[in-house]
Motif scaffolding. Sequence first.
Motif, PDB file in Angstrom:
ATOM      1  N   GLN A   1       0.791  -1.309  -0.013  1.00 57.83           N
ATOM      2  CA  GLN A   1      -0.061   0.021   0.016  1.00 57.83           C
ATOM      3  C   GLN A   1       0.883   1.205  -0.149  1.00 57.83           C
ATOM      4  O   GLN A   1       0.640   2.337  -0.622  1.00 57.83           O
ATOM      5  CB  GLN A   1      -1.216  -0.163   1.226  1.00 57.83           C
ATOM      6  N   ASN A   2       1.900   1.433   0.671  1.00 52.88           N
ATOM      7  CA  ASN A   2       2.761   2.265   0.765  1.00 52.88           C
ATOM      8  C   ASN A   2       3.563   2.638  -0.421  1.00 52.88           C
ATOM      9  O   ASN A   2       3.343   3.922  -1.034  1.00 52.88           O
ATOM     10  CB  ASN A   2       3.802   2.146   2.122  1.00 52.88           C
ATOM     11  N   HIS A   3       4.152   1.518  -1.049  1.00 48.34           N
ATOM     12  CA  HIS A   3       4.632   1.934  -2.493  1.00 48.34           C
ATOM     13  C   HIS A   3       3.779   2.237  -3.623  1.00 48.34           C
ATOM     14  O   HIS A   3       4.288   2.638  -4.298  1.00 48.34           O
ATOM     15  CB  HIS A   3       5.252   0.566  -2.718  1.00 48.34           C
ATOM     16  N   LEU A   4       2.385   1.570  -3.410  1.00 51.45           N
ATOM     17  CA  LEU A   4       1.435   2.054  -4.487  1.00 51.45           C
ATOM     18  C   LEU A   4       1.471   3.523  -4.407  1.00 51.45           C
ATOM     19  O   LEU A   4       1.569   4.265  -5.559  1.00 51.45           O
ATOM     20  CB  LEU A   4       0.194   1.673  -4.142  1.00 51.45           C
ATOM     21  N   ALA A   5       1.237   4.224  -3.213  1.00 51.28           N
ATOM     22  CA  ALA A   5       1.233   5.599  -3.209  1.00 51.28           C
ATOM     23  C   ALA A   5       2.491   6.552  -3.676  1.00 51.28           C
ATOM     24  O   ALA A   5       2.468   7.214  -4.422  1.00 51.28           O
ATOM     25  CB  ALA A   5       0.807   6.221  -1.903  1.00 51.28           C
ATOM     26  N   ILE A   6       3.453   5.897  -3.099  1.00 47.83           N
ATOM     27  CA  ILE A   6       4.948   6.332  -3.177  1.00 47.83           C
ATOM     28  C   ILE A   6       5.144   6.388  -4.847  1.00 47.83           C
ATOM     29  O   ILE A   6       5.601   7.457  -5.500  1.00 47.83           O
ATOM     30  CB  ILE A   6       5.807   5.927  -2.578  1.00 47.83           C
TER      31      ILE A   6
ATOM     32  N   VAL B   1       0.503  12.643  -0.847  1.00 52.69           N
ATOM     33  CA  VAL B   1       0.936  11.093  -0.704  1.00 52.69           C
ATOM     34  C   VAL B   1       0.726  10.560   0.500  1.00 52.69           C
ATOM     35  O   VAL B   1       0.140   9.502   0.476  1.00 52.69           O
ATOM     36  CB  VAL B   1       2.547  10.969  -1.184  1.00 52.69           C
ATOM     37  N   GLY B   2       0.975  11.412   1.342  1.00 49.80           N
ATOM     38  CA  GLY B   2       0.534  10.553   3.050  1.00 49.80           C
ATOM     39  C   GLY B   2      -0.839  10.403   3.198  1.00 49.80           C
ATOM     40  O   GLY B   2      -1.234   9.204   3.487  1.00 49.80           O
ATOM     41  N   ARG B   3      -1.784  11.336   2.585  1.00 52.72           N
ATOM     42  CA  ARG B   3      -3.193  10.917   2.693  1.00 52.72           C
ATOM     43  C   ARG B   3      -3.632   9.791   2.237  1.00 52.72           C
ATOM     44  O   ARG B   3      -4.543   8.981   2.357  1.00 52.72           O
ATOM     45  CB  ARG B   3      -3.851  12.383   2.181  1.00 52.72           C
ATOM     46  N   LEU B   4      -2.927   9.618   0.866  1.00 52.24           N
ATOM     47  CA  LEU B   4      -3.274   8.388  -0.120  1.00 52.24           C
ATOM     48  C   LEU B   4      -2.889   7.263   0.642  1.00 52.24           C
ATOM     49  O   LEU B   4      -3.547   6.043   0.653  1.00 52.24           O
ATOM     50  CB  LEU B   4      -2.698   8.520  -1.576  1.00 52.24           C
ATOM     51  N   ILE B   5      -1.719   7.092   1.616  1.00 53.23           N
ATOM     52  CA  ILE B   5      -1.379   6.083   2.167  1.00 53.23           C
ATOM     53  C   ILE B   5      -2.515   5.626   3.331  1.00 53.23           C
ATOM     54  O   ILE B   5      -2.814   4.500   3.784  1.00 53.23           O
ATOM     55  CB  ILE B   5       0.192   6.192   2.763  1.00 53.23           C
ATOM     56  N   GLU B   6      -2.642   6.861   4.132  1.00 45.75           N
ATOM     57  CA  GLU B   6      -3.788   6.622   5.101  1.00 45.75           C
ATOM     58  C   GLU B   6      -4.922   6.205   4.728  1.00 45.75           C
ATOM     59  O   GLU B   6      -5.528   5.402   5.246  1.00 45.75           O
ATOM     60  CB  GLU B   6      -3.969   8.139   5.846  1.00 45.75           C
ATOM     61  N   ALA B   7      -5.417   6.481   3.452  1.00 45.93           N
ATOM     62  CA  ALA B   7      -6.823   6.028   3.042  1.00 45.93           C
ATOM     63  C   ALA B   7      -6.452   4.658   2.417  1.00 45.93           C
ATOM     64  O   ALA B   7      -7.429   3.785   2.849  1.00 45.93           O
ATOM     65  CB  ALA B   7      -7.118   6.946   1.566  1.00 45.93           C
TER      66      ALA B   7
ATOM     67  N   VAL C   1       1.364  10.734   8.243  1.00 42.34           N
ATOM     68  CA  VAL C   1       2.313   9.825   7.555  1.00 42.34           C
ATOM     69  C   VAL C   1       3.361  10.456   7.032  1.00 42.34           C
ATOM     70  O   VAL C   1       4.337  10.489   6.826  1.00 42.34           O
ATOM     71  CB  VAL C   1       1.577   9.044   6.602  1.00 42.34           C
ATOM     72  N   SER C   2       2.606  11.888   6.394  1.00 44.88           N
ATOM     73  CA  SER C   2       3.663  12.761   5.908  1.00 44.88           C
ATOM     74  C   SER C   2       4.675  13.267   6.804  1.00 44.88           C
ATOM     75  O   SER C   2       5.971  13.357   6.739  1.00 44.88           O
ATOM     76  CB  SER C   2       2.766  13.767   5.047  1.00 44.88           C
ATOM     77  N   ASP C   3       4.163  13.773   8.079  1.00 48.00           N
ATOM     78  CA  ASP C   3       4.903  14.308   8.945  1.00 48.00           C
ATOM     79  C   ASP C   3       6.173  13.280   9.460  1.00 48.00           C
ATOM     80  O   ASP C   3       7.290  13.920   9.786  1.00 48.00           O
ATOM     81  CB  ASP C   3       4.056  14.827  10.190  1.00 48.00           C
ATOM     82  N   MET C   4       5.748  12.034   9.652  1.00 40.13           N
ATOM     83  CA  MET C   4       6.779  11.230   9.970  1.00 40.13           C
ATOM     84  C   MET C   4       7.828  11.121   8.968  1.00 40.13           C
ATOM     85  O   MET C   4       8.973  10.733   9.354  1.00 40.13           O
ATOM     86  CB  MET C   4       6.020   9.929  10.479  1.00 40.13           C
TER      87      MET C   4
END
Length: 363
Positions: free
Chosen positions: A198-203, A227-233, A267-270
């Motif tokens: 899922q993470n690599h999909l968004a990235i 990108v972070g919001r897509l990962i979270e979704a 996710v983006s802030d981290m």
Amino acid sequence: MFQSMKVSILGAGAVAFGSAAFLEQAGHSPMLWSPSGRGTRPFASGAPLVAKGAIELEFTPRVAKDCAEAVQEADALLICLPGFCHKATMDAMAPHVRENQPVIISSHSSFGALYLSRLLAARGIRAPIIVWGTTLTTGTKSDETHVNVISVRKKIDVAAVPQSASDRAVELCTHLFGDRFVQRDGLLAIALSNLNPQNHLAIALLNLTRMERGETWGQAENVTPAVGRLIEALDLERLAIATALGIHVRTVKEHFSLSFHVTPASVSDMNQEMHRSGRGGHGPRTADSRYVLEDVPFGLVPTARLGRLVGVPAPLHEAGIALFSAAYGRDFTQANDLLPALGLESLTLDQLKALARDGAAVD
């Protein structure tokens, strides 16, 4: 009580090298096997493996001439290969695995443990198959003999097939790799614990032109708010499937905090914190990256199918599969060789749960 152990690592990439360095530093005896033979050729000629970063070590690992020797010379086996290599590797190793010889899959993908369980059962063999939700180390190979270990994960989710072997699996993994293992509720929990797809999909999707052009770009730096919001979704879809199965898995925010030692936040802030501390790493410099070629067919596809099986659709996962298939001009739903071999489409949910709990029946 376990003593120093001989561990054969099936693979010769960055994770395999990092795991070998960790085992050597911990007083164990790692052996490397490369399916092609190319990845271990320098060590067979006497060159040292040099680890830098989170592990600082130089040593000459043992090298297996073939898969049979790797299995026969090991107290335990550790598969450190991309998902698209798992079936061929399991086909090569299964004829040589001994009764009760532990096999660790780092990290597990696409119900591969169930495929291996069937291969062993066909021989009348019972062996604990230990599955991790992620890898021990992250990093990159700088050349044929050097690995830059970016991090050693503090926590790794683990389970076993059969599930009754889980306590012993945690004990073995802790002896080999330290007190970092969290026992999860069986294989299905681990199947939903690997967050790379899922993470690599968004990235990858939102940085695909950088990959195509071969640019050098910071990965964490470019996990922007969008990108972070897509990962979270995407994470919410995975968590909903887990809830429908009655299992608990970590959230993506918990994963980033525990794996990369950053303060819990978005996710983006981290990721921006990782970038500022110099631990953000680089994104792929080619479109022929495991972020797509492995994680789409062997990560997104099985998650989406599991969602359909439990009646919890994952539209963002499905859209990611379709978008990458269109962008790459190939059908990634057909690129997974484990799912057809398992006949996953013909299994009911109860049958899948029983197979995940007990493994294949030995005649």
